[in-house]
Scaffold this active site. Structure first.
Site, PDB file in Angstrom:
ATOM      1  CG  HIS A  26      15.900  56.970  15.222  1.00  0.00           C
ATOM      2  ND1 HIS A  26      15.624  57.947  14.290  1.00  0.00           N
ATOM      3  CD2 HIS A  26      16.858  57.481  16.034  1.00  0.00           C
ATOM      4  CE1 HIS A  26      16.383  59.008  14.530  1.00  0.00           C
ATOM      5  NE2 HIS A  26      17.143  58.748  15.580  1.00  0.00           N
ATOM      6  CG  HIS A  33      22.341  59.110  13.911  1.00  0.00           C
ATOM      7  ND1 HIS A  33      21.989  58.035  14.691  1.00  0.00           N
ATOM      8  CD2 HIS A  33      21.392  60.059  14.152  1.00  0.00           C
ATOM      9  CE1 HIS A  33      20.901  58.307  15.371  1.00  0.00           C
ATOM     10  NE2 HIS A  33      20.520  59.549  15.074  1.00  0.00           N
ATOM     11  CB  CYS A  68      16.256  67.431  18.943  1.00  0.00           C
ATOM     12  SG  CYS A  68      16.427  67.508  20.726  1.00  0.00           S
ATOM     13  CG  HIS A  70      18.946  63.807  12.881  1.00  0.00           C
ATOM     14  ND1 HIS A  70      17.590  63.836  13.149  1.00  0.00           N
ATOM     15  CD2 HIS A  70      19.484  62.865  13.687  1.00  0.00           C
ATOM     16  CE1 HIS A  70      17.332  62.935  14.079  1.00  0.00           C
ATOM     17  NE2 HIS A  70      18.450  62.333  14.425  1.00  0.00           N
ATOM     18  CD  GLU A  88      11.883  70.363  15.664  1.00  0.00           C
ATOM     19  OE1 GLU A  88      11.703  70.650  16.874  1.00  0.00           O
ATOM     20  OE2 GLU A  88      12.622  69.439  15.298  1.00  0.00           O
ATOM     21  CE1 TYR A 105      20.320  60.292  23.265  1.00  0.00           C
ATOM     22  CE2 TYR A 105      21.531  62.086  22.239  1.00  0.00           C
ATOM     23  CZ  TYR A 105      20.400  61.300  22.333  1.00  0.00           C
ATOM     24  OH  TYR A 105      19.338  61.524  21.485  1.00  0.00           O
ATOM     25  CD  GLU A 115      17.313  59.242  19.086  1.00  0.00           C
ATOM     26  OE1 GLU A 115      18.347  59.087  18.402  1.00  0.00           O
ATOM     27  OE2 GLU A 115      16.380  59.999  18.744  1.00  0.00           O
ATOM     28  CD  GLU A 117      20.425  61.690  18.183  1.00  0.00           C
ATOM     29  OE1 GLU A 117      19.522  61.608  17.325  1.00  0.00           O
ATOM     30  OE2 GLU A 117      20.402  62.516  19.120  1.00  0.00           O
ATOM     31  CD1 TRP A 163      17.808  65.467  24.172  1.00  0.00           C
ATOM     32  CD2 TRP A 163      16.932  63.428  23.903  1.00  0.00           C
ATOM     33  NE1 TRP A 163      16.563  65.626  23.616  1.00  0.00           N
ATOM     34  CE2 TRP A 163      16.005  64.393  23.437  1.00  0.00           C
ATOM     35  CE3 TRP A 163      16.607  62.074  23.822  1.00  0.00           C
ATOM     36  CZ2 TRP A 163      14.768  64.028  22.906  1.00  0.00           C
ATOM     37  CZ3 TRP A 163      15.375  61.721  23.289  1.00  0.00           C
ATOM     38  CH2 TRP A 163      14.489  62.691  22.843  1.00  0.00           C
TER      39      TRP A 163
END
Length: 201
Positions: A26, A33, A68, A70, A88, A105, A115, A117, A163
């Protein structure tokens, strides 16, 4: 166990083309990604909103969806969503499915960090009980009746991440009861989500 410190890079057609360290991906010219967003609901249909940790690089302290993350190289995106919910929030969903498989987005912070993604959206359902947030990820959390959160976010009364703003504008097309939302079962996901994201494959 996949290397969750790396994220999977994508081309414009949505194919995995490489990987990069999560800590380095980032910046002012963030490459496209893979990621995901998850909206958590309890048995009463309440939605779990979280406020991002103040130590986060992107949008620190901002209210957003529940979780959120990855997918790592070689990791199925559904497995990544389960992993991040546990890491989390200390939550293990009893049911999870994909509700916005094609969401993507790109947005820029005031300081120029981007961002960028391919970010399908999941809904997850948990039994009653409170989360145990990781303070390095989550500064605070709050349960909302879903229609209240949705409408307050759309009106601007509640400021949420960019987002989440875009996602809520799509989720408004679904009924007020999240249990009725159309979901793709994780055992029958469409391409490219029906296989691990293998870099260079």
């Amino acid at each position: 166990m996949p290397n969750s410190t790396r994220v999977v890079l994508a081309d414009e057609s949505g194919h995995a083309v490489g990987s990069a360290l999560k800590s380095e991906v980032h910046h002012l010219d963030t490459p496209l990604h893979f990621a995901f967003s998850c909206y958590v609901f309890d048995s009463q249909g309440r939605f779990l909103a979280t406020r991002r940790s103040l130590s986060k690089l992107t949008w620190p302290g901002v209210w957003t969806n529940s979780c959120c993350g990855h997918p790592a190289p070689g990791e199925r995106i559904g497995d990544a969503a389960h992993r991040r919910l546990q890491q989390e929030l200390g939550l293990t969903p009893t049911k999870m499915g994909m509700v916005l498989p094609d969401f993507r987005y790109r947005t820029t912070m005031d300081n120029g960090i981007v961002e960028n993604e391919i970010c399908p959206v999941f809904a997850a359902f948990v039994t009653d009980g409170e989360p145990s947030p990781d303070p390095s990820e989550v500064a605070d959390y709050r349960w909302f009746a879903w229609p209240s959160f949705r409408d307050r976010a759309r009106s601007g009364e509640l400021q949420v991440s960019p987002w989440a703003t875009l996602q809520i504008d799509l989720l408004v097309n679904f009924l007020d009861d999240p249990k009725t939302w159309p979901m793709r079962d994780l055992s029958n996901l469409p391409t490219p989500w029906d296989r691990p994201l293998i870099v260079g494959g």
